[in-house]
Design a protein around this motif. Sequence first.
Motif, PDB file in Angstrom:
ATOM      1  N   GLU A   1       0.857  -1.201   0.000  1.00  0.00           N
ATOM      2  CA  GLU A   1       0.000   0.000   0.000  1.00  0.00           C
ATOM      3  C   GLU A   1       0.883   1.237   0.000  1.00  0.00           C
ATOM      4  O   GLU A   1       1.723   1.401   0.884  1.00  0.00           O
ATOM      5  N   ASP A   2       0.708   2.106  -0.991  1.00  0.00           N
ATOM      6  CA  ASP A   2       1.550   3.298  -1.085  1.00  0.00           C
ATOM      7  C   ASP A   2       1.032   4.481  -0.273  1.00  0.00           C
ATOM      8  O   ASP A   2       1.802   5.337   0.129  1.00  0.00           O
ATOM      9  N   ASN A   3      -0.254   4.518   0.009  1.00  0.00           N
ATOM     10  CA  ASN A   3      -0.832   5.642   0.743  1.00  0.00           C
ATOM     11  C   ASN A   3      -0.613   5.457   2.249  1.00  0.00           C
ATOM     12  O   ASN A   3      -1.076   4.463   2.825  1.00  0.00           O
ATOM     13  N   GLN A   4       0.060   6.398   2.859  1.00  0.00           N
ATOM     14  CA  GLN A   4       0.437   6.247   4.262  1.00  0.00           C
ATOM     15  C   GLN A   4      -0.763   6.105   5.194  1.00  0.00           C
ATOM     16  O   GLN A   4      -0.766   5.245   6.073  1.00  0.00           O
ATOM     17  N   SER A   5      -1.795   6.905   5.019  1.00  0.00           N
ATOM     18  CA  SER A   5      -2.939   6.801   5.935  1.00  0.00           C
ATOM     19  C   SER A   5      -3.671   5.475   5.750  1.00  0.00           C
ATOM     20  O   SER A   5      -4.092   4.857   6.733  1.00  0.00           O
ATOM     21  N   ASN A   6      -3.810   5.001   4.496  1.00  0.00           N
ATOM     22  CA  ASN A   6      -4.416   3.686   4.275  1.00  0.00           C
ATOM     23  C   ASN A   6      -3.559   2.591   4.886  1.00  0.00           C
ATOM     24  O   ASN A   6      -4.065   1.655   5.508  1.00  0.00           O
ATOM     25  N   ARG A   7      -2.251   2.708   4.701  1.00  0.00           N
ATOM     26  CA  ARG A   7      -1.317   1.717   5.244  1.00  0.00           C
ATOM     27  C   ARG A   7      -1.453   1.643   6.763  1.00  0.00           C
ATOM     28  O   ARG A   7      -1.547   0.559   7.334  1.00  0.00           O
ATOM     29  N   GLU A   8      -1.479   2.792   7.422  1.00  0.00           N
ATOM     30  CA  GLU A   8      -1.603   2.827   8.883  1.00  0.00           C
ATOM     31  C   GLU A   8      -2.922   2.211   9.334  1.00  0.00           C
ATOM     32  O   GLU A   8      -2.963   1.483  10.325  1.00  0.00           O
ATOM     33  N   LEU A   9      -4.006   2.484   8.611  1.00  0.00           N
ATOM     34  CA  LEU A   9      -5.307   1.912   8.961  1.00  0.00           C
ATOM     35  C   LEU A   9      -5.287   0.393   8.841  1.00  0.00           C
ATOM     36  O   LEU A   9      -5.704  -0.315   9.767  1.00  0.00           O
ATOM     37  N   PHE A  10      -4.784  -0.130   7.726  1.00  0.00           N
ATOM     38  CA  PHE A  10      -4.721  -1.583   7.547  1.00  0.00           C
ATOM     39  C   PHE A  10      -3.832  -2.232   8.605  1.00  0.00           C
ATOM     40  O   PHE A  10      -4.163  -3.299   9.133  1.00  0.00           O
ATOM     41  N   VAL A  11      -2.727  -1.599   8.927  1.00  0.00           N
ATOM     42  CA  VAL A  11      -1.826  -2.142   9.953  1.00  0.00           C
ATOM     43  C   VAL A  11      -2.549  -2.215  11.296  1.00  0.00           C
ATOM     44  O   VAL A  11      -2.497  -3.239  11.989  1.00  0.00           O
TER      45      VAL A  11
ATOM     46  N   GLU B   1       5.782  -0.430   0.740  1.00  0.00           N
ATOM     47  CA  GLU B   1       5.195   0.852   0.368  1.00  0.00           C
ATOM     48  C   GLU B   1       4.960   0.991  -1.128  1.00  0.00           C
ATOM     49  O   GLU B   1       4.339   1.951  -1.572  1.00  0.00           O
ATOM     50  N   ASN B   2       5.455   0.026  -1.912  1.00  0.00           N
ATOM     51  CA  ASN B   2       5.216   0.053  -3.354  1.00  0.00           C
ATOM     52  C   ASN B   2       5.449  -1.350  -3.927  1.00  0.00           C
ATOM     53  O   ASN B   2       5.929  -2.242  -3.228  1.00  0.00           O
ATOM     54  N   GLY B   3       5.110  -1.507  -5.186  1.00  0.00           N
ATOM     55  CA  GLY B   3       5.219  -2.819  -5.816  1.00  0.00           C
ATOM     56  C   GLY B   3       6.638  -3.327  -5.948  1.00  0.00           C
ATOM     57  O   GLY B   3       6.896  -4.521  -5.780  1.00  0.00           O
ATOM     58  N   ILE B   4       7.558  -2.440  -6.237  1.00  0.00           N
ATOM     59  CA  ILE B   4       8.955  -2.848  -6.383  1.00  0.00           C
ATOM     60  C   ILE B   4       9.500  -3.356  -5.052  1.00  0.00           C
ATOM     61  O   ILE B   4      10.165  -4.399  -4.993  1.00  0.00           O
ATOM     62  N   GLN B   5       9.190  -2.656  -3.981  1.00  0.00           N
ATOM     63  CA  GLN B   5       9.621  -3.101  -2.650  1.00  0.00           C
ATOM     64  C   GLN B   5       8.991  -4.456  -2.319  1.00  0.00           C
ATOM     65  O   GLN B   5       9.637  -5.324  -1.736  1.00  0.00           O
ATOM     66  N   ALA B   6       7.741  -4.654  -2.695  1.00  0.00           N
ATOM     67  CA  ALA B   6       7.073  -5.936  -2.446  1.00  0.00           C
ATOM     68  C   ALA B   6       7.806  -7.072  -3.152  1.00  0.00           C
ATOM     69  O   ALA B   6       8.046  -8.126  -2.546  1.00  0.00           O
ATOM     70  N   LEU B   7       8.161  -6.873  -4.410  1.00  0.00           N
ATOM     71  CA  LEU B   7       8.872  -7.914  -5.149  1.00  0.00           C
ATOM     72  C   LEU B   7      10.230  -8.212  -4.512  1.00  0.00           C
ATOM     73  O   LEU B   7      10.637  -9.374  -4.443  1.00  0.00           O
ATOM     74  N   GLU B   8      10.910  -7.177  -4.031  1.00  0.00           N
ATOM     75  CA  GLU B   8      12.187  -7.393  -3.341  1.00  0.00           C
ATOM     76  C   GLU B   8      11.984  -8.203  -2.064  1.00  0.00           C
ATOM     77  O   GLU B   8      12.762  -9.116  -1.772  1.00  0.00           O
ATOM     78  N   MET B   9      10.926  -7.909  -1.317  1.00  0.00           N
ATOM     79  CA  MET B   9      10.645  -8.636  -0.079  1.00  0.00           C
ATOM     80  C   MET B   9      10.324 -10.105  -0.372  1.00  0.00           C
ATOM     81  O   MET B   9      10.695 -10.988   0.401  1.00  0.00           O
ATOM     82  N   LEU B  10       9.652 -10.366  -1.483  1.00  0.00           N
ATOM     83  CA  LEU B  10       9.269 -11.731  -1.829  1.00  0.00           C
ATOM     84  C   LEU B  10      10.462 -12.592  -2.237  1.00  0.00           C
ATOM     85  O   LEU B  10      10.322 -13.806  -2.368  1.00  0.00           O
ATOM     86  N   GLU B  11      11.613 -11.992  -2.402  1.00  0.00           N
ATOM     87  CA  GLU B  11      12.829 -12.760  -2.660  1.00  0.00           C
ATOM     88  C   GLU B  11      13.296 -13.498  -1.409  1.00  0.00           C
ATOM     89  O   GLU B  11      14.023 -14.476  -1.500  1.00  0.00           O
TER      90      GLU B  11
END
Length: 137
Positions: A9-19, A34-44
């Motif tokens: 989730e890139d939107n900080q307020s949405n991210r905080e709510l979901f968390v 915080e973004n798709g590229i970071q997600a793909l890196e984490m999935l490694e």
Amino acid sequence: MARQILLVEDNQSNRELFVEILRLNKEYELHVAENGIQALEMLETFSPDLILMDIHMPEMDGLAVTRTIKSIPELAAIPIVALSALAMKSDIQSALEAGCIDYITKPIRIRDFLEKIAQYSAVRETQTSGCKEQTHL
């Protein structure tokens, strides 16, 4: 053992709510990108039980990230649930065609959201000889 959830989730307020909502359940171990590229890196480095994917993000949108994940054999069975403020049939269809198993519109209804998360984090779909099987974790 805690169920691993990756929230993208890139939107900080949405991210905080979901968390805040997801941390109410101690059965979940939450990872946040915080973004798709970071997600793909984490999935490694890990394979979550569920991915919650925002659809509209800069650089690489959630549909592109979902297609990328589904193209990687080791990650393809991870259920991905789309999150978006858009609720047009065409938006929902695009997410399902990209490989998402469900589409949750924002703003969310907390009770419904938590029920779906419990359902999808407990079930991992696998492909075997072209047939879908559901495996309970």
